[in-house]
Motif scaffolding. Sequence first.
Motif, PDB file in Angstrom:
ATOM      1  N   SER A  13       0.874  -1.258   0.029  1.00 61.68           N
ATOM      2  CA  SER A  13       0.065   0.117  -0.134  1.00 61.68           C
ATOM      3  C   SER A  13       0.909   1.132   0.027  1.00 61.68           C
ATOM      4  O   SER A  13       2.168   1.146   0.182  1.00 61.68           O
ATOM      5  CB  SER A  13      -0.844   0.040   1.157  1.00 61.68           C
ATOM      6  N   ALA A  14       0.300   2.400  -0.600  1.00 62.14           N
ATOM      7  CA  ALA A  14       1.100   3.533  -0.486  1.00 62.14           C
ATOM      8  C   ALA A  14       1.382   4.137   0.904  1.00 62.14           C
ATOM      9  O   ALA A  14       0.612   3.591   2.050  1.00 62.14           O
ATOM     10  CB  ALA A  14       0.073   4.678  -1.206  1.00 62.14           C
ATOM     11  N   CYS A  15       2.325   4.933   1.133  1.00 60.37           N
ATOM     12  CA  CYS A  15       2.607   5.232   2.364  1.00 60.37           C
ATOM     13  C   CYS A  15       1.517   6.189   3.122  1.00 60.37           C
ATOM     14  O   CYS A  15       0.966   7.035   2.435  1.00 60.37           O
ATOM     15  CB  CYS A  15       3.955   6.167   2.390  1.00 60.37           C
ATOM     16  N   GLU A  16       1.451   6.424   4.472  1.00 60.63           N
ATOM     17  CA  GLU A  16       0.500   7.039   5.096  1.00 60.63           C
ATOM     18  C   GLU A  16       0.809   8.512   4.929  1.00 60.63           C
ATOM     19  O   GLU A  16      -0.199   9.114   5.267  1.00 60.63           O
ATOM     20  CB  GLU A  16       0.345   6.501   6.679  1.00 60.63           C
ATOM     21  N   CYS A  17       1.914   8.709   4.601  1.00 54.70           N
ATOM     22  CA  CYS A  17       2.074  10.341   4.727  1.00 54.70           C
ATOM     23  C   CYS A  17       1.288  10.843   3.252  1.00 54.70           C
ATOM     24  O   CYS A  17       1.553  12.166   3.004  1.00 54.70           O
ATOM     25  CB  CYS A  17       3.731  10.569   4.534  1.00 54.70           C
ATOM     26  N   GLY A  18       0.966  10.031   2.443  1.00 55.05           N
ATOM     27  CA  GLY A  18       0.393  10.410   1.201  1.00 55.05           C
ATOM     28  C   GLY A  18       1.319  10.394  -0.191  1.00 55.05           C
ATOM     29  O   GLY A  18       0.648  10.809  -1.113  1.00 55.05           O
ATOM     30  N   ASP A  20       3.193   9.168  -3.179  1.00 55.20           N
ATOM     31  CA  ASP A  20       3.481   7.828  -3.840  1.00 55.20           C
ATOM     32  C   ASP A  20       5.084   7.648  -4.557  1.00 55.20           C
ATOM     33  O   ASP A  20       5.358   6.573  -5.172  1.00 55.20           O
ATOM     34  CB  ASP A  20       2.691   8.189  -5.546  1.00 55.20           C
ATOM     35  N   ALA A  21       5.970   8.356  -4.063  1.00 54.55           N
ATOM     36  CA  ALA A  21       7.179   7.919  -4.231  1.00 54.55           C
ATOM     37  C   ALA A  21       8.134   6.818  -3.358  1.00 54.55           C
ATOM     38  O   ALA A  21       7.706   7.070  -2.160  1.00 54.55           O
ATOM     39  CB  ALA A  21       8.216   9.310  -3.975  1.00 54.55           C
ATOM     40  N   VAL A  22       8.348   5.893  -4.218  1.00 55.52           N
ATOM     41  CA  VAL A  22       8.958   4.853  -3.524  1.00 55.52           C
ATOM     42  C   VAL A  22      10.330   4.480  -3.859  1.00 55.52           C
ATOM     43  O   VAL A  22      10.652   4.700  -5.080  1.00 55.52           O
ATOM     44  CB  VAL A  22       7.929   3.645  -3.743  1.00 55.52           C
ATOM     45  N   GLU A  23      11.057   3.917  -2.840  1.00 56.35           N
ATOM     46  CA  GLU A  23      12.350   3.461  -3.013  1.00 56.35           C
ATOM     47  C   GLU A  23      12.704   2.000  -2.861  1.00 56.35           C
ATOM     48  O   GLU A  23      11.933   1.595  -1.976  1.00 56.35           O
ATOM     49  CB  GLU A  23      13.487   4.463  -2.534  1.00 56.35           C
ATOM     50  N   VAL A  24      13.326   1.393  -3.486  1.00 56.75           N
ATOM     51  CA  VAL A  24      13.812  -0.090  -3.295  1.00 56.75           C
ATOM     52  C   VAL A  24      15.290  -0.378  -3.299  1.00 56.75           C
ATOM     53  O   VAL A  24      16.013   0.590  -3.579  1.00 56.75           O
ATOM     54  CB  VAL A  24      13.217  -0.869  -4.347  1.00 56.75           C
ATOM     55  N   ALA A  36       9.923   7.444  -0.233  1.00 52.35           N
ATOM     56  CA  ALA A  36      10.989   8.150  -0.681  1.00 52.35           C
ATOM     57  C   ALA A  36      10.926   9.574   0.146  1.00 52.35           C
ATOM     58  O   ALA A  36      12.224  10.215   0.163  1.00 52.35           O
ATOM     59  CB  ALA A  36      11.153   8.596  -2.187  1.00 52.35           C
ATOM     60  N   ASP A  37       9.660   9.931   0.446  1.00 51.06           N
ATOM     61  CA  ASP A  37       9.779  11.350   1.412  1.00 51.06           C
ATOM     62  C   ASP A  37      10.012  11.228   2.641  1.00 51.06           C
ATOM     63  O   ASP A  37      10.825  12.088   3.042  1.00 51.06           O
ATOM     64  CB  ASP A  37       8.273  12.015   0.905  1.00 51.06           C
ATOM     65  N   CYS A  38       9.356  10.448   3.368  1.00 48.15           N
ATOM     66  CA  CYS A  38       9.509  10.338   4.791  1.00 48.15           C
ATOM     67  C   CYS A  38      10.439   9.068   5.065  1.00 48.15           C
ATOM     68  O   CYS A  38      10.733   9.154   6.530  1.00 48.15           O
ATOM     69  CB  CYS A  38       7.841  10.255   5.483  1.00 48.15           C
ATOM     70  N   GLU A  39      10.857   8.381   4.228  1.00 44.75           N
ATOM     71  CA  GLU A  39      11.520   7.067   4.665  1.00 44.75           C
ATOM     72  C   GLU A  39      11.040   6.277   5.506  1.00 44.75           C
ATOM     73  O   GLU A  39      11.618   5.291   6.258  1.00 44.75           O
ATOM     74  CB  GLU A  39      13.142   7.694   5.068  1.00 44.75           C
ATOM     75  N   SER A  40       9.753   6.185   5.610  1.00 44.05           N
ATOM     76  CA  SER A  40       9.058   5.031   6.151  1.00 44.05           C
ATOM     77  C   SER A  40       8.924   3.532   5.441  1.00 44.05           C
ATOM     78  O   SER A  40       8.918   3.656   4.188  1.00 44.05           O
ATOM     79  CB  SER A  40       7.677   5.270   6.577  1.00 44.05           C
ATOM     80  N   ILE A  41       9.449   2.477   6.117  1.00 41.87           N
ATOM     81  CA  ILE A  41       9.478   1.216   5.662  1.00 41.87           C
ATOM     82  C   ILE A  41       8.069   0.671   5.151  1.00 41.87           C
ATOM     83  O   ILE A  41       7.302   0.691   6.074  1.00 41.87           O
ATOM     84  CB  ILE A  41      10.224   0.085   6.229  1.00 41.87           C
ATOM     85  N   LEU A  42       7.787   0.656   3.697  1.00 39.48           N
ATOM     86  CA  LEU A  42       6.653  -0.029   3.477  1.00 39.48           C
ATOM     87  C   LEU A  42       6.213  -1.436   3.309  1.00 39.48           C
ATOM     88  O   LEU A  42       5.304  -2.008   3.475  1.00 39.48           O
ATOM     89  CB  LEU A  42       6.195   0.551   1.963  1.00 39.48           C
ATOM     90  N   GLY A  43       7.521  -2.228   3.468  1.00 37.84           N
ATOM     91  CA  GLY A  43       7.349  -3.705   3.441  1.00 37.84           C
ATOM     92  C   GLY A  43       8.440  -4.253   2.626  1.00 37.84           C
ATOM     93  O   GLY A  43       9.287  -3.693   2.168  1.00 37.84           O
ATOM     94  N   ASP A  44       8.375  -5.473   2.549  1.00 34.62           N
ATOM     95  CA  ASP A  44       9.752  -6.208   1.578  1.00 34.62           C
ATOM     96  C   ASP A  44       8.882  -7.382   0.813  1.00 34.62           C
ATOM     97  O   ASP A  44       7.848  -7.701   1.489  1.00 34.62           O
ATOM     98  CB  ASP A  44      10.553  -6.649   2.575  1.00 34.62           C
ATOM     99  N   ILE A  45       9.250  -7.679  -0.113  1.00 33.25           N
ATOM    100  CA  ILE A  45       9.073  -8.699  -0.896  1.00 33.25           C
ATOM    101  C   ILE A  45      10.370  -9.832  -1.298  1.00 33.25           C
ATOM    102  O   ILE A  45      11.359  -9.200  -1.705  1.00 33.25           O
ATOM    103  CB  ILE A  45       8.580  -8.312  -2.324  1.00 33.25           C
TER     104      ILE A  45
END
Length: 51
Positions: A13-18, A20-24, A36-45
């Motif tokens: 899911s997208a970050c709670e900060c709103g 859409d920028a994601v880094e891997v 990419a903005d707040c550097e919260s971990i979204l998960g792993d695959i």
Amino acid sequence: MEWTPTATPSMLSACECGSDAVEVRPDGLVKLYRCADCESILGDITMGHEP
């Protein structure tokens, strides 16, 4: 390994900060995703387990 911009995987899911920028960052057999903005971990695959 460095964080690099990527598209948001459909199973995460997208970050709670709103943002859409994601880094891997690949880490062995796991790809770790963060906002990419707040550097919260979204998960792993784990590679090979993508839908």
